[in-house]
Write a protein that holds these residues in place. Structure first.
Motif, PDB file in Angstrom:
ATOM      1  N   UNK A  46       3.931   0.471  -5.973  1.00 46.79           N
ATOM      2  CA  UNK A  46       5.871   0.684  -6.344  1.00 46.79           C
ATOM      3  C   UNK A  46       5.934   0.557  -5.175  1.00 46.79           C
ATOM      4  N   UNK A  47       7.167  -0.383  -5.349  1.00 47.97           N
ATOM      5  CA  UNK A  47       7.948  -1.440  -4.739  1.00 47.97           C
ATOM      6  C   UNK A  47       8.663   0.218  -5.099  1.00 47.97           C
ATOM      7  N   UNK A  63       7.005   0.074   0.523  1.00 48.74           N
ATOM      8  CA  UNK A  63       5.990   0.316  -0.390  1.00 48.74           C
ATOM      9  C   UNK A  63       4.651   1.750  -0.763  1.00 48.74           C
ATOM     10  N   UNK A  64       4.461   2.078  -1.802  1.00 47.18           N
ATOM     11  CA  UNK A  64       3.575   3.416  -1.718  1.00 47.18           C
ATOM     12  C   UNK A  64       2.381   2.160  -2.716  1.00 47.18           C
ATOM     13  N   UNK A  65       0.678   2.518  -1.759  1.00 41.66           N
ATOM     14  CA  UNK A  65       0.046   1.556  -2.591  1.00 41.66           C
ATOM     15  C   UNK A  65      -1.211   3.123  -3.256  1.00 41.66           C
ATOM     16  N   UNK A  66      -1.663   2.580  -4.370  1.00 45.87           N
ATOM     17  CA  UNK A  66      -2.805   3.060  -5.026  1.00 45.87           C
ATOM     18  C   UNK A  66      -4.079   2.424  -5.181  1.00 45.87           C
ATOM     19  N   UNK A  67      -5.147   3.184  -4.326  1.00 44.72           N
ATOM     20  CA  UNK A  67      -6.626   2.635  -5.190  1.00 44.72           C
ATOM     21  C   UNK A  67      -7.669   3.375  -5.452  1.00 44.72           C
ATOM     22  N   UNK A  68      -8.458   3.669  -6.270  1.00 43.61           N
ATOM     23  CA  UNK A  68      -9.694   4.298  -6.795  1.00 43.61           C
ATOM     24  C   UNK A  68     -10.489   4.019  -5.900  1.00 43.61           C
ATOM     25  N   UNK A  69     -10.950   5.526  -5.568  1.00 50.02           N
ATOM     26  CA  UNK A  69     -11.837   4.978  -4.289  1.00 50.02           C
ATOM     27  C   UNK A  69     -13.346   5.910  -5.539  1.00 50.02           C
ATOM     28  N   UNK A  70     -14.292   5.444  -5.489  1.00 45.44           N
ATOM     29  CA  UNK A  70     -15.775   4.366  -6.160  1.00 45.44           C
ATOM     30  C   UNK A  70     -17.018   5.584  -5.900  1.00 45.44           C
ATOM     31  N   UNK A  71     -17.230   6.268  -4.366  1.00 42.58           N
ATOM     32  CA  UNK A  71     -17.924   6.340  -3.669  1.00 42.58           C
ATOM     33  C   UNK A  71     -18.258   7.962  -4.823  1.00 42.58           C
ATOM     34  N   UNK A  72     -17.534   8.737  -4.722  1.00 42.74           N
ATOM     35  CA  UNK A  72     -17.605  10.301  -5.380  1.00 42.74           C
ATOM     36  C   UNK A  72     -17.600  10.030  -6.790  1.00 42.74           C
ATOM     37  N   UNK A  73     -18.218  11.346  -7.595  1.00 45.62           N
ATOM     38  CA  UNK A  73     -19.151  11.094  -8.874  1.00 45.62           C
ATOM     39  C   UNK A  73     -17.568  10.952  -9.467  1.00 45.62           C
ATOM     40  N   UNK A  78      -6.149   7.435  -3.495  1.00 45.31           N
ATOM     41  CA  UNK A  78      -5.880   7.065  -2.083  1.00 45.31           C
ATOM     42  C   UNK A  78      -4.805   6.242  -2.250  1.00 45.31           C
ATOM     43  N   UNK A  79      -4.162   6.799  -0.886  1.00 42.59           N
ATOM     44  CA  UNK A  79      -2.688   6.248  -1.019  1.00 42.59           C
ATOM     45  C   UNK A  79      -2.294   5.902   0.342  1.00 42.59           C
ATOM     46  N   UNK A  80      -1.582   4.522   0.110  1.00 40.51           N
ATOM     47  CA  UNK A  80      -0.740   3.911   1.795  1.00 40.51           C
ATOM     48  C   UNK A  80       0.142   3.664   1.288  1.00 40.51           C
ATOM     49  N   UNK A  81       1.405   3.751   2.417  1.00 43.86           N
ATOM     50  CA  UNK A  81       2.215   2.727   2.861  1.00 43.86           C
ATOM     51  C   UNK A  81       2.464   2.343   3.386  1.00 43.86           C
ATOM     52  N   UNK A  82       4.017   1.771   3.422  1.00 43.11           N
ATOM     53  CA  UNK A  82       4.087   0.758   4.212  1.00 43.11           C
ATOM     54  C   UNK A  82       5.715   0.368   4.032  1.00 43.11           C
ATOM     55  N   UNK A  83       6.321   0.268   5.192  1.00 42.99           N
ATOM     56  CA  UNK A  83       7.984  -0.342   5.069  1.00 42.99           C
ATOM     57  C   UNK A  83       7.700  -1.781   6.154  1.00 42.99           C
ATOM     58  N   UNK A  84       6.389  -2.413   6.368  1.00 43.44           N
ATOM     59  CA  UNK A  84       6.742  -3.820   6.613  1.00 43.44           C
ATOM     60  C   UNK A  84       6.134  -4.428   5.570  1.00 43.44           C
TER      61      UNK A  84
END
Length: 172
Positions: A46-47, A63-73, A78-84
């Protein structure tokens, strides 16, 4: 205030635009040292500049980033944010996930509609926590997440401090 998400055409996302899937646009430092685990594939970005005038509880830039963590059933988001500054398309993000049953390599454009308050939405205050994002696959790709709606919640105190490390993923 809730901001509705309209999931648009496949394959039409702008480099710095909001999107689901495809390749993320990230700061160069992220491309050098991935801040997500190797068990994660890119779900979306998301910009925040695109929604800065819509009266939500998110930062006005970055930006807010969303990643799907497949290490669980059941996959966790997982969410990350940056203003870089975002200056790199990271094309290797989803490598190794060819076995995923749906297309994570093509992007879907996200448009925003403040009048849309159900279905896929962004930032809805629910008392002590906020619904950070809800994605409803039936609106654009019914096979995604086996057709289950996916919601990511964050405590309002953590949102205020931009600490996205403890979000909660729920499926409906």
């Amino acid at each position: 205030m809730t901001v509705g998400l309209k999931i648009g055409n496949k394959g039409d996302a702008e480099y710095e635009g909001s999107r689901l899937f495809g390749d993320p646009a990230v700061p160069e430092s992220w491309a050098m040292e991935e801040p997500w685990s190797e068990d994660c594939y890119f779900l979306g970005q998301i910009n925040l500049e695109e929604i800065k005038s819509m009266g939500h509880g998110l930062p006005k830039k970055g930006y807010i980033y969303f990643f799907t963590d497949t290490s669980t059933d059941l996959p966790e988001i997982r969410v990350l944010y940056t203003d870089e500054e975002v200056d790199t398309i990271y094309e290797d993000c989803n490598m190794g996930f060819d076995e995923i049953e749906y297309d994570i390599f093509s992007d879907y454009v996200i448009d925003f509609d403040p009048s849309k308050t159900d279905g896929s939405v962004l930032c809805q205050d629910n008392g002590d926590e906020a619904l950070l994002i809800r994605i409803c696959p039936k609106e654009f790709n019914p096979e995604l997440f086996d057709g289950l709606d996916i919601s990511v919640y964050i405590k309002n105190t953590e949102l205020a401090s931009l600490d996205f490390s403890k979000v909660t993923t729920r499926y409906v």
